[in-house]
Design a protein around this motif. Structure first.
Motif, PDB file in Angstrom:
ATOM      1  N   TYR A 235      -1.045  -7.972   3.719  1.00 29.24           N
ATOM      2  CA  TYR A 235      -0.805  -6.526   3.727  1.00 29.24           C
ATOM      3  C   TYR A 235      -2.121  -5.754   3.722  1.00 29.24           C
ATOM      4  O   TYR A 235      -2.237  -4.725   4.381  1.00 29.24           O
ATOM      5  N   ARG A 236      -3.096  -6.242   2.968  1.00 26.46           N
ATOM      6  CA  ARG A 236      -4.402  -5.581   2.922  1.00 26.46           C
ATOM      7  C   ARG A 236      -5.011  -5.529   4.326  1.00 26.46           C
ATOM      8  O   ARG A 236      -5.505  -4.490   4.769  1.00 26.46           O
ATOM      9  N   GLU A 237      -4.952  -6.661   5.027  1.00 26.19           N
ATOM     10  CA  GLU A 237      -5.530  -6.728   6.374  1.00 26.19           C
ATOM     11  C   GLU A 237      -4.700  -5.951   7.392  1.00 26.19           C
ATOM     12  O   GLU A 237      -5.244  -5.271   8.255  1.00 26.19           O
ATOM     13  N   LYS A 238      -3.393  -6.060   7.285  1.00 24.55           N
ATOM     14  CA  LYS A 238      -2.498  -5.437   8.273  1.00 24.55           C
ATOM     15  C   LYS A 238      -2.477  -3.912   8.162  1.00 24.55           C
ATOM     16  O   LYS A 238      -2.471  -3.215   9.168  1.00 24.55           O
ATOM     17  N   PHE A 239      -2.450  -3.412   6.924  1.00 21.22           N
ATOM     18  CA  PHE A 239      -2.296  -1.971   6.722  1.00 21.22           C
ATOM     19  C   PHE A 239      -3.552  -1.276   6.211  1.00 21.22           C
ATOM     20  O   PHE A 239      -3.574  -0.059   6.076  1.00 21.22           O
ATOM     21  N   GLY A 240      -4.589  -2.037   5.893  1.00 22.52           N
ATOM     22  CA  GLY A 240      -5.830  -1.441   5.411  1.00 22.52           C
ATOM     23  C   GLY A 240      -5.691  -0.802   4.038  1.00 22.52           C
ATOM     24  O   GLY A 240      -6.400   0.142   3.716  1.00 22.52           O
ATOM     25  N   ILE A 241      -4.790  -1.323   3.227  1.00 24.54           N
ATOM     26  CA  ILE A 241      -4.553  -0.780   1.890  1.00 24.54           C
ATOM     27  C   ILE A 241      -5.365  -1.588   0.883  1.00 24.54           C
ATOM     28  O   ILE A 241      -5.332  -2.810   0.885  1.00 24.54           O
ATOM     29  N   ASP A 242      -6.097  -0.889   0.013  1.00 21.75           N
ATOM     30  CA  ASP A 242      -6.890  -1.576  -1.001  1.00 21.75           C
ATOM     31  C   ASP A 242      -6.328  -1.400  -2.406  1.00 21.75           C
ATOM     32  O   ASP A 242      -6.716  -2.129  -3.314  1.00 21.75           O
ATOM     33  N   ASP A 243      -5.436  -0.435  -2.596  1.00 19.92           N
ATOM     34  CA  ASP A 243      -4.878  -0.182  -3.913  1.00 19.92           C
ATOM     35  C   ASP A 243      -3.975  -1.348  -4.326  1.00 19.92           C
ATOM     36  O   ASP A 243      -2.978  -1.641  -3.676  1.00 19.92           O
ATOM     37  N   LYS A 244      -4.362  -2.019  -5.403  1.00 21.15           N
ATOM     38  CA  LYS A 244      -3.643  -3.226  -5.819  1.00 21.15           C
ATOM     39  C   LYS A 244      -2.211  -2.926  -6.234  1.00 21.15           C
ATOM     40  O   LYS A 244      -1.300  -3.722  -5.987  1.00 21.15           O
ATOM     41  N   GLN A 245      -1.967  -1.788  -6.853  1.00 20.70           N
ATOM     42  CA  GLN A 245      -0.608  -1.452  -7.264  1.00 20.70           C
ATOM     43  C   GLN A 245       0.285  -1.252  -6.037  1.00 20.70           C
ATOM     44  O   GLN A 245       1.415  -1.724  -6.009  1.00 20.70           O
ATOM     45  N   ASP A 246      -0.238  -0.583  -5.023  1.00 22.26           N
ATOM     46  CA  ASP A 246       0.534  -0.401  -3.784  1.00 22.26           C
ATOM     47  C   ASP A 246       0.820  -1.749  -3.132  1.00 22.26           C
ATOM     48  O   ASP A 246       1.937  -2.014  -2.679  1.00 22.26           O
TER      49      ASP A 246
END
Length: 94
Positions: free
Chosen positions: A41-52
């Protein structure tokens, strides 16, 4: 049953737990799969927030479980219908 004290690392945090020896492999595999999904998910969506990320993984896991339950229920109904059909055939042949 013998219990083990282990640590599982999820999202860069360690979680100590006591588990039954025969469950250790499953628990470690679950931790590994969670971390793999977090990375995906981090790579696919560029999200870094661990809770998200953890929320997305939890949501995804629940969807998977519900899907498995639905498929199992459908299979159970199919098997039951086949058993009923076999019972009818047996009853007719007696």
């Amino acid at each position: 049953m013998r219990e083990l004290s282990i640590k599982i690392k999820i999202a860069d945090r360690e979680y100590p737990m006591t588990v039954k020896a025969d469950e250790e492999e499953r628990i470690r595999k679950a931790g590994k799969l969670i971390n793999e999904r977090l990375k995906s998910y981090r790579e696919k969506f560029g999200i870094d927030d661990k809770q998200d990320l953890l929320s997305m993984v939890a949501f995804d896991a629940l969807i998977d479980r519900l899907s498995v339950e639905d498929n199992r229920q459908g299979a159970d109904e199919s098997v039951l219908n086949k058993i009923k059909s076999i019972n009818q055939l047996i009853s007719q042949s007696i």
